[in-house]
Design an enzyme around this catalytic site. Structure first.
Site: not given
Ligand code: VAH
Length: 316
Positions: A13-14, A144, A9, A36, A140, A50
Site C-alpha cells: 500500500q505505501l 516493529k 515491498g 516478492i 507485528y 525475497d
Molecule cells: C496495520 N495498516 O493495520 C497497518 C498499520 C497502524 C496500522 O500499521 O497493521
C-alpha cells in the site's frame, strides 16, 4: 554522488506510492522497485526480491550500486496473527538483512517504517507520547517495537543513518492495504463509490489515529531529507494525521452518498484496535523536522470520493 534508491515491498500500500514519489525526486533511473511478487506496473527498474534471502538482497544492491534502502515489506497486524512465529521470523529476518547489507555497503540512509501498533494497553490512550511504554499486543507490533531498537542500535554502534516513523492507519486511493487492522478505512470508500453496502470489521465508535496517503508520503520524504543533525529520535517518530472512527467516516461519506449502507460486524481485529491509542502526540516530529499534517477527515473523504469516482466511473 547521486542517490540510488532501493524500495523493498514496492507492491504494498505505501511502497507503491513511495516508488513514484522517489522516482519524481531522484529520477526514474535512480530508483529500483522490488517485491516478492513479480506483477507490477512501475516504469523504471523492477526486481523480484525475497528480502529474507540476504544473498539475493546483496546481489540487487551490488548490481545497481544502491546507496539508500526504503524497507516497506512486512506482515501486517491482522494477517500476522494467523502465524505468529512465521510473522516474527519474516519481519525480523528481513530487517536484519536490510540493516546488515546497508551497514556492510556503507549506505547513506535506510528507512524503516514503524507503526502505532507498537503501543499497547499500558500506553496513554489519548495523545500518546513518543516515549510511552511499549507493550504491543500483536506480533507485528512486537516486530516493529524490536525493529525500532535495532534501528537505534545500528545508528549508535555503526553510525548507520536509519530513520523511522510510527505510521497511523494509512488511507489512500492509489493502492489497496494488505492485511492490517486499519484496512477498513480504505475499503469503506470503494464500497461507497460503488454504492454497495459496507460491512465494517470494527465497532462504529473505534477511534484510531489515521493519516492520508499524501501526508504519509510527504512525512516520509521530509524525515529522510532532513539534515542528519536534526534527527534526535533514532527509534521512531510518532506521526499523527487525524483521529476518527468508522462512524465519523460514515457521517462524512453520507454527505455525498446519503443512502450509504453500513453494517458493523466486529471481528478479531476489533480486539487489536481496542489496544491501540485513540490519538498520538507527534510534537517531536514537528520540533525536529517541521512535520505538519495537511489533510483532516473532511478533506480525506472528499478527495477519496473524487479520486475513486475517476477510477470506477471515469466517464462521470
Ligand atoms: C496495520 N495498516 O493495520 C497497518 C498499520 C497502524 C496500522 O500499521 O497493521
Amino acid at each position: 554522488m547521486k542517490a540510488k534508491v532501493l524500495v523493498i515491498g514496492a507492491n504494498g500500500q505505501l511502497g507503491s506510492v513511495l516508488v513514484k514519489e522517489l522516482q519524481h525526486r531522484h529520477g526514474l533511473d535512480n530508483v529500483v522497485a522490488s517485491d516478492i511478487n513479480k506483477s507490477h506496473n512501475f516504469h523504471g527498474a523492477f526486481e523480484v526480491l525475497d528480502a529474507t534471502d540476504k544473498t539475493q538482497l546483496l546481489e540487487v544492491v551490488e548490481s545497481y550500486g544502491i546507496t539508500q534502502i526504503y524497507h516497506l515489506a512486512a506482515i501486517l497486524s491482522a494477517k500476522g496473527e494467523a502465524n505468529p512465529l512465521t510473522t516474527w521470523d519474516l519481519n525480523m529476518k528481513m530487517l536484519f538483512n536490510v540493516l546488515e547489507v546497508a551497514r556492510v555497503q556503507e549506505m547513506d540512509k535506510v528507512f524503516f517504517p514503524s507503526s502505532i501498533a507498537v503501543f499497547g494497553e499500558d500506553a496513554p490512550w489519548v495523545n500518546t507520547p513518543n516515549k510511552a511504554y511499549l507493550n504491543p499486543a500483536t506480533v507485528y507490533g512486537m516486530s516493529k517495537a524490536a525493529g525500532e531498537q535495532w534501528a537505534q542500535y545500528y545508528f549508535l554502534r555503526y553510525g548507520l543513518d536509519v530513520r523511522s516513523l510510527r505510521y497511523p492507519g494509512v488511507i489512500g486511493y492509489q493502492s489497496l492495504p494488505g492485511g492490517g487492522t486499519t484496512d477498513y478505512a480504505v475499503e469503506i470508500f470503494h464500497k461507497a463509490v460503488l454504492e454497495e453496502e459496507f460491512v465494517c470489521f470494527l465497532n462504529e465508535d473505534t477511534t484510531l489515529p489515521m493519516i492520508f496517503m499524501d501526508d504519509a508520503i510527504r512525512a516520509t520524504m521530509e524525515l529522510m531529507e532532513a539534515p542528519k543533525r536534526d534527527i534526535k529520535i533514532r527509534t521512531a517518530y510518532n506521526l499523527a494525521g487525524s483521529s476518527f472512527s468508522p462512524e465519523d467516516i460514515v457521517r462524512e461519506i453520507r454527505k455525498f452518498y446519503p443512502d450509504f449502507m453500513v453494517k458493523y460486524e466486529p471481528d478479531f481485529r476489533q480486539d487489536i484496535a481496542a489496544k491501540w491509542p485513540k490519538s498520538i502526540n507527534d510534537d517531536e516530529a514537528a520540533l525536529d523536522w517541521g512535520w505538519k499534517p495537511e489533510y483532516d477527515l473532511e478533506i480525506i473523504v472528499s478527495t477519496m470520493i473524487e479520486k475513486l469516482k475517476e477510477q470506477y466511473v471515469p466517464q462521470q
